[in-house]
Structure formats: C-alpha cells, structure tokens
Write an enzyme that holds these catalytic residues in place. Structure first.
Site, PDB file in Angstrom:
ATOM      1  N   ASP A  19      21.555  59.187  22.005  1.00  0.00           N
ATOM      2  CA  ASP A  19      20.883  57.998  21.406  1.00  0.00           C
ATOM      3  C   ASP A  19      20.878  58.130  19.826  1.00  0.00           C
ATOM      4  O   ASP A  19      20.070  59.076  19.390  1.00  0.00           O
ATOM      5  CB  ASP A  19      19.595  57.448  22.306  1.00  0.00           C
ATOM      6  CG  ASP A  19      18.873  56.597  21.284  1.00  0.00           C
ATOM      7  OD1 ASP A  19      17.703  56.415  21.459  1.00  0.00           O
ATOM      8  OD2 ASP A  19      19.731  55.755  20.699  1.00  0.00           O
ATOM      9  N   ASP A  23      16.488  53.732  20.510  1.00  0.00           N
ATOM     10  CA  ASP A  23      16.321  52.511  21.448  1.00  0.00           C
ATOM     11  C   ASP A  23      16.056  53.121  22.725  1.00  0.00           C
ATOM     12  O   ASP A  23      16.042  52.617  23.966  1.00  0.00           O
ATOM     13  CB  ASP A  23      17.076  51.312  21.531  1.00  0.00           C
ATOM     14  CG  ASP A  23      18.749  51.720  22.127  1.00  0.00           C
ATOM     15  OD1 ASP A  23      19.490  50.819  22.249  1.00  0.00           O
ATOM     16  OD2 ASP A  23      18.870  52.971  22.148  1.00  0.00           O
ATOM     17  N   ASP A  27      24.659  56.077  22.902  1.00  0.00           N
ATOM     18  CA  ASP A  27      25.344  55.010  22.245  1.00  0.00           C
ATOM     19  C   ASP A  27      26.774  55.643  21.796  1.00  0.00           C
ATOM     20  O   ASP A  27      27.121  56.651  21.828  1.00  0.00           O
ATOM     21  CB  ASP A  27      24.721  54.307  21.097  1.00  0.00           C
ATOM     22  CG  ASP A  27      23.960  55.164  20.248  1.00  0.00           C
ATOM     23  OD1 ASP A  27      22.627  55.039  19.919  1.00  0.00           O
ATOM     24  OD2 ASP A  27      24.635  56.092  19.768  1.00  0.00           O
ATOM     25  N   ASP A  96      37.150  53.041  31.355  1.00  0.00           N
ATOM     26  CA  ASP A  96      37.028  52.940  32.509  1.00  0.00           C
ATOM     27  C   ASP A  96      37.530  51.584  33.031  1.00  0.00           C
ATOM     28  O   ASP A  96      37.063  50.527  32.298  1.00  0.00           O
ATOM     29  CB  ASP A  96      35.348  52.949  33.039  1.00  0.00           C
ATOM     30  CG  ASP A  96      35.032  53.786  34.367  1.00  0.00           C
ATOM     31  OD1 ASP A  96      34.218  54.610  34.630  1.00  0.00           O
ATOM     32  OD2 ASP A  96      36.054  53.170  35.388  1.00  0.00           O
ATOM     33  N   ASP A 197      38.545  52.236  38.545  1.00  0.00           N
ATOM     34  CA  ASP A 197      37.477  51.996  39.286  1.00  0.00           C
ATOM     35  C   ASP A 197      38.014  51.416  40.591  1.00  0.00           C
ATOM     36  O   ASP A 197      38.584  50.191  40.829  1.00  0.00           O
ATOM     37  CB  ASP A 197      36.387  51.154  38.745  1.00  0.00           C
ATOM     38  CG  ASP A 197      35.086  51.227  39.297  1.00  0.00           C
ATOM     39  OD1 ASP A 197      34.504  52.218  39.386  1.00  0.00           O
ATOM     40  OD2 ASP A 197      34.815  50.063  40.014  1.00  0.00           O
ATOM     41  N   GLU A 254      40.489  55.731  41.285  1.00  0.00           N
ATOM     42  CA  GLU A 254      39.374  56.244  42.263  1.00  0.00           C
ATOM     43  C   GLU A 254      40.087  55.533  43.646  1.00  0.00           C
ATOM     44  O   GLU A 254      40.000  54.462  43.897  1.00  0.00           O
ATOM     45  CB  GLU A 254      38.053  55.842  41.906  1.00  0.00           C
ATOM     46  CG  GLU A 254      36.971  56.162  42.649  1.00  0.00           C
ATOM     47  CD  GLU A 254      35.773  55.220  42.365  1.00  0.00           C
ATOM     48  OE1 GLU A 254      35.801  54.038  42.051  1.00  0.00           O
ATOM     49  OE2 GLU A 254      34.696  55.779  42.582  1.00  0.00           O
ATOM     50  N   HIS A 330      29.158  60.588  37.993  1.00  0.00           N
ATOM     51  CA  HIS A 330      27.818  59.908  37.628  1.00  0.00           C
ATOM     52  C   HIS A 330      27.369  59.359  39.059  1.00  0.00           C
ATOM     53  O   HIS A 330      26.321  58.489  38.978  1.00  0.00           O
ATOM     54  CB  HIS A 330      28.367  58.865  36.613  1.00  0.00           C
ATOM     55  CG  HIS A 330      29.196  57.732  37.308  1.00  0.00           C
ATOM     56  ND1 HIS A 330      30.628  58.144  37.472  1.00  0.00           N
ATOM     57  CD2 HIS A 330      29.173  56.576  37.597  1.00  0.00           C
ATOM     58  CE1 HIS A 330      31.193  57.084  37.988  1.00  0.00           C
ATOM     59  NE2 HIS A 330      30.492  56.022  37.939  1.00  0.00           N
ATOM     60  N   ASP A 331      28.396  59.404  40.325  1.00  0.00           N
ATOM     61  CA  ASP A 331      27.860  58.687  41.310  1.00  0.00           C
ATOM     62  C   ASP A 331      27.109  59.651  42.528  1.00  0.00           C
ATOM     63  O   ASP A 331      27.046  59.233  43.652  1.00  0.00           O
ATOM     64  CB  ASP A 331      29.081  58.096  42.128  1.00  0.00           C
ATOM     65  CG  ASP A 331      29.582  56.626  41.437  1.00  0.00           C
ATOM     66  OD1 ASP A 331      30.690  56.644  41.614  1.00  0.00           O
ATOM     67  OD2 ASP A 331      28.640  56.302  40.715  1.00  0.00           O
TER      68      ASP A 331
HETATM   69  O1  TEU Z   1      32.385  53.884  42.788  1.00  0.00           O
HETATM   70  C1  TEU Z   1      32.725  53.251  43.808  1.00  0.00           C
HETATM   71  C2  TEU Z   1      32.165  53.664  45.052  1.00  0.00           C
HETATM   72  O2  TEU Z   1      30.897  54.084  45.004  1.00  0.00           O
HETATM   73  C3  TEU Z   1      32.878  54.065  46.018  1.00  0.00           C
HETATM   74  O3  TEU Z   1      34.257  54.292  45.882  1.00  0.00           O
HETATM   75  C4  TEU Z   1      32.565  55.194  47.023  1.00  0.00           C
HETATM   76  O4  TEU Z   1      32.293  56.389  46.275  1.00  0.00           O
HETATM   77  C5  TEU Z   1      33.405  55.484  48.297  1.00  0.00           C
HETATM   78  O5  TEU Z   1      33.438  54.542  48.923  1.00  0.00           O
HETATM   79  C6  TEU Z   1      32.765  56.656  49.046  1.00  0.00           C
HETATM   80  O6  TEU Z   1      31.648  56.378  49.658  1.00  0.00           O
HETATM   81  C7  TEU Z   1      32.769  53.080  41.551  1.00  0.00           C
HETATM   82  C8  TEU Z   1      31.929  53.780  40.537  1.00  0.00           C
HETATM   83  O7  TEU Z   1      32.346  55.112  40.250  1.00  0.00           O
HETATM   84  C9  TEU Z   1      30.526  53.385  40.698  1.00  0.00           C
HETATM   85  O8  TEU Z   1      29.720  53.818  39.723  1.00  0.00           O
HETATM   86  C10 TEU Z   1      30.323  51.918  40.873  1.00  0.00           C
HETATM   87  O9  TEU Z   1      28.847  51.581  41.147  1.00  0.00           O
HETATM   88  C11 TEU Z   1      31.001  51.146  41.810  1.00  0.00           C
HETATM   89  O10 TEU Z   1      32.432  51.793  41.642  1.00  0.00           O
HETATM   90  C12 TEU Z   1      31.261  49.734  41.477  1.00  0.00           C
HETATM   91  O11 TEU Z   1      32.137  49.664  40.207  1.00  0.00           O
END
Ligand code: TEU
Length: 560
Positions: A19, A23, A27, A96, A197, A254, A330-331
């Site tokens: 950042d 804030d 960024d 993305d 995505d 993805e 990040h997930d």
């Molecule tokens: O994630 C997609 C997602 O969460 C699913 O593909 C899941 O991982 C899969 O079904 C296996 O369980 C993407 C982004 O990376 C995530 O940050 C977003 O929240 C989501 O899409 C919606 O855009």
C-alpha cells in the site's frame, strides 16, 4: 517454443501486496514499487488478480466495470505505468479474466433486473422457479441456493458464487461479443494474456436439471451440470479464433473437474484453445469427499495420491499439451502450512515444495509470500476475517447448524481463503511494512520473523532458494523439455523422479516426511555419475553406497 513454456509466474493479490497511499489497501503503485524485488526473484510473468471496478463483495471477482480500475487500487494511468515498467524489465503481465459472472452492480445487470423485456434481460440466467421455490437444488460455491429471487421481476437469477455475482448467459451471442471486445481492449493495451476465472463453467446443462443429491444436503454443488458443459469448447474455440489467436499471449484456464484427457483437448499443442489450465485434482488431497462441506474438511493427505495425480498429468500432457504447476493461490491455505511442516521444518519443507513445483514439466506459479515461507494465520475472532466464503460458512455452521464457534474457527484456520490473503510481510515494522495505515485485514503476527527484509539478508533463505530454482530453469533446458519418469513409485516417504532430454537427465529426490530415510545408491536410481545441482540441506556431492535423506530433504542431481 512458446515463451510461456520457459516462464515462471508470480501471482499478486493486489489488495494485500503493498500500500503506497496509507489507506490500508494494496495498490498498483505498490506493485510498481516492488518490481525490482520481483526481478531479483527471477519471475518473468505477473498474474494480477482483479483490479477492475468492483463493489468488492468477492475480493474483486465481482466486476462492475471491466474497463475501469477500482479506485482503491489507483487509476488507469497507474496501470499503464505498471505495465510499461514491467515491459521495460522484460517482464510480462497477465490479467484475471472473470467472465462467468459480473457484479450485480454491473450496468448490464442493473438494466436486466428492470424488467423481463429489458434488452439486457438475457445477458443473465433467469427462471420463474417452482411453486415459490428456487428452480432446482443447485447450491452456490459460497453456501445456500445458487438461485436468488428478484422481487422486482418475480424471477430467480443464477449465481454459482455469491448472491452479488450473477452468472452471465453465454448462450447469448451478445454476451460473447461484449466479452471478446473487452478482451481486445486489454490486449491492445499490451497485456500479455489472461488467467481465466472459472472458465469451464460457462456452459450450463440445458434445462438446469436437478443435481444428484449427496446426503441430506438441500442444495448441492451441481458440478455435473456446469463443469465442461455441452457448448464450452464451442465458446472457447470462438474466443480463441476471434481474439486470442491474434496475439502472442499466455492463457491459463481455471478448470476444476478436468481430467488429463480433457486437459490435452484444452491445451493441445496445435488444436488447443488455452496455453495451459489449473487442474484441481491435487487440491482435494486433504479433503474428505464424504464430509457435508468437503472443501472445509481436513484429513491427512497421501503422498501416493500426489504421485498418482502428478504422474497422470505429467504423462498425459508431455508432448501433447502443457501443465501449470501450482500448490497454492489466493483461494487456498498457505503452501507450507498445508503440504509442508510450518512448525518444525518450515524452511526445509518450503524449499522441498518449491523444488517439487520447479522441477516438473510445466509453468510454475509462485503465490505472493510463498517465496518467503509465509504461513496460515489463526485469528481468534470471526470479526478478523474478510472473505465472503468464510463469513457465509461461519454464519451457516454456527447460526444455522449450531456448531460451536471454536470448532468452526478451527475449520477456517485450516482451510479458509484468508490464510492466503493476509498482507505481504515486507519487514518487522508495524503492519509488516505493508501499510502506514490500518490494513484491510490484520497482518499475520509471524511477520516479525517471516519477512522479505530478513529473507534478503539471509543467503540460506527460502527466497534465494526460489531464485536458484528459477535460475536453473533458465540454464538447464531439461527442466523445461525433459520427459518425467516416476521412480521408487511405492516409497512411502520419498517422491523421486527423473527428467530426461537428449544428453541430460535430472534426478529429483524429495523426502516428504519427518523421518530420516536411507536409499541404496544407486539401487533403482539412475547411474551414479551425477553432479549435485541443488539441495535444501548441506549435502555430499557424491553419495557412497547409500544416500540418506533427512526430514523434508530435497536434492536435485544432474546426470550428464
Ligand atoms: O475460484 C473458483 C472456485 O472457487 C472454484 O473453482 C473452486 O475452487 C473449485 O470448484 C474447487 O472447489 C475463482 C476465484 O479464484 C475465486 O477467488 C472467486 O471467488 C471465484 O472464482 C468466483 O469468481
């Protein structure tokens, strides 16, 4: 050879990276300020998570304007400067692309919900429902029904993710046209590709049939009805023909629920539509499929399963398609906490996992902070969590199912997405040097020991080990092009494989355990005339009649 086959990608979750205006939110200027750091690491591509205008219901994956920058991240001028600075350094940027759904604040959806005959109505997926109930038992990835009732027009709309992320109707050619036009806008700005995505969710089963129930769940993730749907390849081929084929770009889709065979179809050298995909088979290694909410379950994972899955994908795509190589993003929880040992062998196991990802065939992905061994976080209150998926889960488990807060928080500690979203740890200053303000999410207390400043000053840090792995990829073509062969397939602790190309062979030995393991040398291993290329412990150049691997010890030998 396509440039992206020799690349290493660094994924940035911008809200948590750096950042510059105090804030509390990372960024674009913060990323520009850290490009020298990334160049030192050696990654040559950056995957930038969404920075588009968004109400931020799902961390920016709910887009309300695909051609504007979210004010908290900066301006389009800041974006243009970042891109120019990256290109000046010989780095590339992939954005993305989130086109399975928009934000409910996108003008298309604002129009669509005005009336049933609005010109934008069929940009989305509407259904009258059944006797006052949702149209079917499809569940959202974020809990509850995948259908939300819109009282204004007395119909339900589909949202496979949050209620504020209505799914786009890809059956509508006008939707596809708008997406292709938007993609062209960013590619003409000089962007070098896209991470796509949920790209294999675009085509839903006609008629939206009921999902096969699993236990007593009222709503079920209907993956059989929205993954790899009947028109998906048609859409991707059209996108490739209309847009992607006109640029020299990296695309990574993805794609949960994709088999290696389908992975070849999507990424085929000549007939494919994507450079590579993120497959998800290994992302369920530590989940219990019989659990009511599998992704929140946590069970010990099997090295034999990791060998089986990895070998299937390496074998299937060799010479046919191309693999992405990742274990974090990040997930999901932090790499070293989930697959390594962040208590007793954090440094060694972080290096071992990096060795695994960077010596397979494919393009490796480094998630921000993994290069310094950042770990999961354990906030003691749900008030400290930010992720919509986590907050929905907590509310459902505690307030609807009556599960204790402590038990639910323990599940969040293990599998919550915020584990990967705590601010990047730059130094020991307050808030880890991430911000001079109040961070949007609390910093992991580990930053006093785990931070970039300390890593750069320590020649044995995880950071410099990553850098060496990336350097080896550049100096040893066998790492990019060599055939993968699993060896010692049944060893319970050691994952061993070779990579073979022309006159060179790589031997990779990874002890994924807390045990000290002795292997006969050469035994089943390749010829003993080897050169030790890299190790995460001080190791003998040339083993004697046996070789001993300490807990989480990794070694890479080159056999010429
Ligand atoms: O994630 C997609 C997602 O969460 C699913 O593909 C899941 O991982 C899969 O079904 C296996 O369980 C993407 C982004 O990376 C995530 O940050 C977003 O929240 C989501 O899409 C919606 O855009």
């Amino acid at each position: 050879m396509a440039w992206w086959k020799e690349s290493v990608v660094y994924q940035i979750y911008p809200r948590s990276f750096f950042d510059t205006d105090g804030d509390g939110i990372g960024d674009l200027r913060g990323i520009t300020a850290k490009l020298d750091y990334l160049q030192t690491l050696g990654a040559d591509v950056i995957w930038l998570c969404p920075v588009y205008q968004s109400p931020n219901d799902d961390g920016g994956y709910d887009i309300s304007d695909y051609r504007a920058i979210m004010a908290e991240f900066g301006t389009m001028a800041d974006f243009d400067e970042l891109l120019a600075e990256m290109h000046q350094r010989g780095m590339r940027l992939i954005m993305d692309l989130v086109v399975n759904h928009t934000s409910d604040e996108h003008p298309w959806f604002v129009e669509a919900r005005k009336s049933k005959d609005n010109p934008f109505r069929d940009f989305y997926i509407w259904h009258p429902g059944k006797e006052g109930e949702p149209p079917n038992n499809w569940g959202s990835h974020f809990g509850g029904s995948a259908w939300k009732y819109d009282p204004g027009t007395e119909e339900y709309f589909l949202h496979l993710f949050s209620e504020r992320q209505p799914d786009l109707n890809w059956e509508n050619p006008r939707v596809r046209e708008q997406v292709y036009d938007m993609m062209t806008f960013w590619l003409d700005k000089g962007v070098d590709g896209f991470r796509m995505d949920t790209i294999n969710m675009l085509s839903k089963a006609p008629g939206f049939p009921e999902a096969s129930a699993r236990g007593s769940e009222r709503y079920v993730l209907a993956e059989e009805h929205f993954l790899n749907g009947p028109r998906l390849l048609e859409y991707l081929r059209e996108m490739h023909e209309r847009v992607l084929s006109k640029y020299d770009v990296l695309t990574v889709g993805e794609a949960p629920g994709v088999s290696p065979e389908l992975g070849v179809t999507y990424t085929h050298e000549t007939e494919g539509v994507l450079s590579m995909i993120f497959q998800f088979e290994h992302m369920a290694l530590d989940s219990d499929p019989s659990h009511p909410t599998p992704k929140w379950s946590k069970v010990p994972w099997s090295l034999a399963e990791l060998k089986r899955i990895t070998s299937r994908w390496q074998d299937a795509l060799h010479g046919q398609g191309w693999n992405s190589l990742y274990l974090s993003n990040h997930d999901v929880p932090r790499l070293v906490s989930r697959f390594g040992n962040d208590r007793l062998y954090r440094v060694e196991s972080a290096k071992l996992l990096a060795t695994f990802l960077h010596t397979l065939q494919g393009t490796p992905y480094i998630y921000q902070g993994d290069e310094i061994g950042m770990t999961n976080v354990q906030f003691s209150s749900i008030e400290d969590y930010r992720d919509v998926d986590t907050l929905n889960f907590y509310r459902e488990q505690v307030h609807q199912q009556g599960q204790s807060s402590a038990e639910t928080l323990a599940m969040i500690h293990a599998k919550g997405r915020d584990n990967a979203r705590t601010p990047m740890q730059w130094n020991t200053q307050p808030n880890a040097g991430f911000t001079t303000g109040t961070p949007w999410i609390r910093v992991n207390p580990s930053h006093t020991e785990i931070n970039v400043e300390a890593a750069l000053q320590d020649p044995d840090s995880i950071f410099w080990y990553y850098r060496e792995l990336i350097r080896l990829r550049r100096t040893h073509p066998v790492i990019v092009s060599g055939r993968y062969d699993l060896i010692l397939p049944d060893h319970p602790q050691v994952y061993a494989y070779t990579r073979t190309a022309e006159q060179q062979q790589l031997l990779v030995l990874l002890n994924f355990s807390l045990d000290t393991v002795t292997l006969p040398w050469p035994g089943e291993l390749p010829s003993p005339s080897t050169q030790l290329l890299l190790a995460n412990y001080l190791a003998p150049q040339q083993p004697e009649e046996h070789l001993t691997l300490r807990p989480y010890e990794a070694r890479v030998y080159l056999t010429c």
